[in-house]
Scaffold this active site. Structure first.
Site, PDB file in Angstrom:
ATOM      1  N   LYS A 104       0.847  -1.212   0.000  1.00 21.55           N
ATOM      2  CA  LYS A 104       0.000   0.000   0.000  1.00 21.55           C
ATOM      3  C   LYS A 104       0.880   1.260   0.000  1.00 21.55           C
ATOM      4  O   LYS A 104       0.596   2.234  -0.718  1.00 21.55           O
ATOM      5  CB  LYS A 104      -0.894  -0.039   1.239  1.00 21.55           C
ATOM      6  CG  LYS A 104      -1.568   1.254   1.615  1.00 21.55           C
ATOM      7  CD  LYS A 104      -2.733   1.598   0.734  1.00 21.55           C
ATOM      8  CE  LYS A 104      -3.319   2.950   1.121  1.00 21.55           C
ATOM      9  NZ  LYS A 104      -4.271   3.454   0.179  1.00 21.55           N
ATOM     10  N   LYS A 131       0.919  11.693   5.409  1.00 13.44           N
ATOM     11  CA  LYS A 131       1.125  10.568   6.334  1.00 13.44           C
ATOM     12  C   LYS A 131       1.701   9.370   5.577  1.00 13.44           C
ATOM     13  O   LYS A 131       2.688   8.758   5.998  1.00 13.44           O
ATOM     14  CB  LYS A 131      -0.203  10.176   6.998  1.00 13.44           C
ATOM     15  CG  LYS A 131      -0.038   9.057   8.013  1.00 13.44           C
ATOM     16  CD  LYS A 131      -1.371   8.429   8.401  1.00 13.44           C
ATOM     17  CE  LYS A 131      -1.769   7.340   7.430  1.00 13.44           C
ATOM     18  NZ  LYS A 131      -2.866   6.483   7.864  1.00 13.44           N
TER      19      LYS A 131
HETATM   20  P1  NAD Z   1     -10.970   9.331   9.629  1.00 14.55           P
HETATM   21  O1  NAD Z   1     -10.077  10.210  10.437  1.00 14.55           O
HETATM   22  O2  NAD Z   1     -12.112   9.918   8.882  1.00 14.55           O
HETATM   23  O3  NAD Z   1     -11.585   8.176  10.595  1.00 14.55           O
HETATM   24  C1  NAD Z   1     -10.893   7.546  11.629  1.00 14.55           C
HETATM   25  C2  NAD Z   1     -11.879   7.288  12.760  1.00 14.55           C
HETATM   26  O4  NAD Z   1     -11.233   6.490  13.768  1.00 14.55           O
HETATM   27  C3  NAD Z   1     -12.356   8.567  13.457  1.00 14.55           C
HETATM   28  O5  NAD Z   1     -13.773   8.635  13.397  1.00 14.55           O
HETATM   29  C4  NAD Z   1     -11.865   8.416  14.902  1.00 14.55           C
HETATM   30  O6  NAD Z   1     -12.738   8.961  15.862  1.00 14.55           O
HETATM   31  C5  NAD Z   1     -11.782   6.901  15.018  1.00 14.55           C
HETATM   32  N1  NAD Z   1     -10.922   6.388  16.091  1.00 14.55           N
HETATM   33  C6  NAD Z   1      -9.656   6.748  16.407  1.00 14.55           C
HETATM   34  N2  NAD Z   1      -9.207   5.990  17.449  1.00 14.55           N
HETATM   35  C7  NAD Z   1     -10.214   5.134  17.766  1.00 14.55           C
HETATM   36  C8  NAD Z   1     -10.360   4.095  18.745  1.00 14.55           C
HETATM   37  N3  NAD Z   1      -9.404   3.789  19.611  1.00 14.55           N
HETATM   38  N4  NAD Z   1     -11.526   3.409  18.766  1.00 14.55           N
HETATM   39  C9  NAD Z   1     -12.527   3.709  17.897  1.00 14.55           C
HETATM   40  N5  NAD Z   1     -12.449   4.679  16.959  1.00 14.55           N
HETATM   41  C10 NAD Z   1     -11.295   5.382  16.898  1.00 14.55           C
HETATM   42  O7  NAD Z   1     -10.012   8.524   8.646  1.00 14.55           O
HETATM   43  P2  NAD Z   1     -10.409   7.769   7.271  1.00 14.55           P
HETATM   44  O8  NAD Z   1     -10.347   8.718   6.139  1.00 14.55           O
HETATM   45  O9  NAD Z   1     -11.657   6.961   7.517  1.00 14.55           O
HETATM   46  O10 NAD Z   1      -9.130   6.811   7.105  1.00 14.55           O
HETATM   47  C11 NAD Z   1      -8.953   5.664   7.930  1.00 14.55           C
HETATM   48  C12 NAD Z   1      -7.710   4.930   7.453  1.00 14.55           C
HETATM   49  O11 NAD Z   1      -7.888   4.549   6.083  1.00 14.55           O
HETATM   50  C13 NAD Z   1      -6.433   5.778   7.517  1.00 14.55           C
HETATM   51  O12 NAD Z   1      -5.366   4.949   7.947  1.00 14.55           O
HETATM   52  C14 NAD Z   1      -6.238   6.236   6.080  1.00 14.55           C
HETATM   53  O13 NAD Z   1      -4.877   6.470   5.767  1.00 14.55           O
HETATM   54  C15 NAD Z   1      -6.796   5.054   5.312  1.00 14.55           C
HETATM   55  N6  NAD Z   1      -7.330   5.387   3.972  1.00 14.55           N
HETATM   56  C16 NAD Z   1      -8.099   6.491   3.788  1.00 14.55           C
HETATM   57  C17 NAD Z   1      -8.576   6.776   2.500  1.00 14.55           C
HETATM   58  C18 NAD Z   1      -9.452   7.996   2.244  1.00 14.55           C
HETATM   59  O14 NAD Z   1      -9.679   8.316   1.067  1.00 14.55           O
HETATM   60  N7  NAD Z   1      -9.961   8.665   3.278  1.00 14.55           N
HETATM   61  C19 NAD Z   1      -8.253   5.951   1.418  1.00 14.55           C
HETATM   62  C20 NAD Z   1      -7.490   4.800   1.656  1.00 14.55           C
HETATM   63  C21 NAD Z   1      -7.026   4.536   2.949  1.00 14.55           C
END
Ligand code: NAD
Length: 295
Positions: free
Chosen positions: A169, A244
């Site tokens: 990834k 990141k």
């Molecule tokens: P986001 O910040 O929108 O969501 C993360 C969620 O995790 C938040 O709602 C937060 O409150 C919650 N959280 C944090 N610690 C927690 C815990 N201990 N228990 C329960 N909930 C907890 O992030 P996202 O955009 O959904 O991305 C999530 C992951 O996916 C990241 O690692 C990101 O790099 C990856 N990702 C994102 C995308 C994108 O387009 N947004 C695409 C591919 C991969």
């Protein structure tokens, strides 16, 4: 029907959980932000991650970064020690491979199978259930995971042993950053020399410069409808998240003594863009702004 626990209902986690429910699974959810739990129709909100993980067949996490994943499973109040040995753990967050391997080793010592399964496809893929899962870990565990992953995605790749999903990834996203910055640079050069960005895009798309950004995610405003560039770079994949992932690529390169000059340049370009345009919360295709001349 599989009983599934799900932690992390952010931009990606919420639609992924919704697709699991649509596929008929019983989904117990937890997020630190309470409101996010009630937004997923048909999900069963829980008071803690431990409650969401209690006795489930599969537990999925979709958290921001490695420190969140480490703390959730093996931190001071980590949930791993209370989990059933029959629970299959799938972490879909994009994190550093070392943390993925450390948490998976702790899960193995506890008696659980754990996969790293970061995704590609963005929020659109999460909503439409067309994500690509890039999986690291035991092949038999992946066979167990397939029906659940299949409810959220269209492609499932086995990259190798534990941590390999994260490495693949990270490589992909480093290439994506390089390709997006290069595409923005070429478009800006053409426009500075009198070309129409839409015409230039069409020419390069059908020529040897053709790439994913030109095909489906054009960074130049007004060239393509339905992409972040057509709505002031709102939504999509945030610059902060790309920074990141580029940071993870730099760490991974350092650890393996790999030379990544273009990745390093892309890392610096996106950081510069974030600082000069306060662009952290914009889509990553906004790197185009770095190249646009002030009128
Ligand atoms: P986001 O910040 O929108 O969501 C993360 C969620 O995790 C938040 O709602 C937060 O409150 C919650 N959280 C944090 N610690 C927690 C815990 N201990 N228990 C329960 N909930 C907890 O992030 P996202 O955009 O959904 O991305 C999530 C992951 O996916 C990241 O690692 C990101 O790099 C990856 N990702 C994102 C995308 C994108 O387009 N947004 C695409 C591919 C991969």
């Amino acid at each position: 029907m599989t009983t599934i626990g799900f932690a992390g209902l952010g931009n990606m986690g919420s639609p992924m959980a919704a697709n699991l429910i649509a596929a008929g699974h019983d989904v117990r959810v937890f997020d630190l932000v309470e409101d996010l739990m009630t937004n997923v129709s048909g999900a069963h909100p829980q008071t803690s991650a431990a409650a969401a993980a209690a006795g489930v067949d599969v537990f999925i996490s979709m958290l921001p970064a490695g420190r969140h994943v480490e703390s959730l499973y093996i931190g001071d109040d980590g949930i791993l020690s209370g989990m059933s040995k029959s629970t299959l753990i799938i972490d879909c967050s994009t994190i550093d491979p070392q943390t993925a391997q450390r948490v998976a080793a702790a899960a193995k010592a506890h008696g659980c199978q754990m996969l790293d399964a970061p995704v590609s496809g963005g929020t659109g893929g999460a909503i439409n259930g067309t994500l690509t899962f890039i999986v690291g870990g035991d092949a038999l565990a992946l066979e167990r995971a397939r029906p659940v992953l299949g409810a959220m995605g269209a492609n499932i790749f086995h990259a190798g042993a534990s941590g390999a999903g994260q490495i693949a990834k990270i490589c992909n996203n480093m290439l994506l950053a390089i390709q997006m910055a290069g595409t923005a640079e070429a478009l800006a050069l053409g426009v500075s020399n009198g070309l129409d960005p839409a015409v230039l895009s069409q020419i390069m798309k059908e020529s040897s410069g053709g790439n994913w950004a030109l095909n489906v995610y054009n960074p130049y405003p007004g060239v393509m409808s339905g992409v972040p560039a057509s709505r002031n770079y709102q939504g999509g994949f945030l610059v902060d998240l790309m920074i990141k992932d580029l940071g993870l690529a730099m760490q991974t390169a350092l650890a393996s003594r790999s030379s990544v000059p273009l990745g390093s340049l892309a890392n610096n370009l996106f950081r510069l863009h974030e600082q000069t345009a306060d662009a952290g919360q914009l889509d990553f295709s906004s790197i185009q702004k770095l190249y646009l001349r002030k009128k």
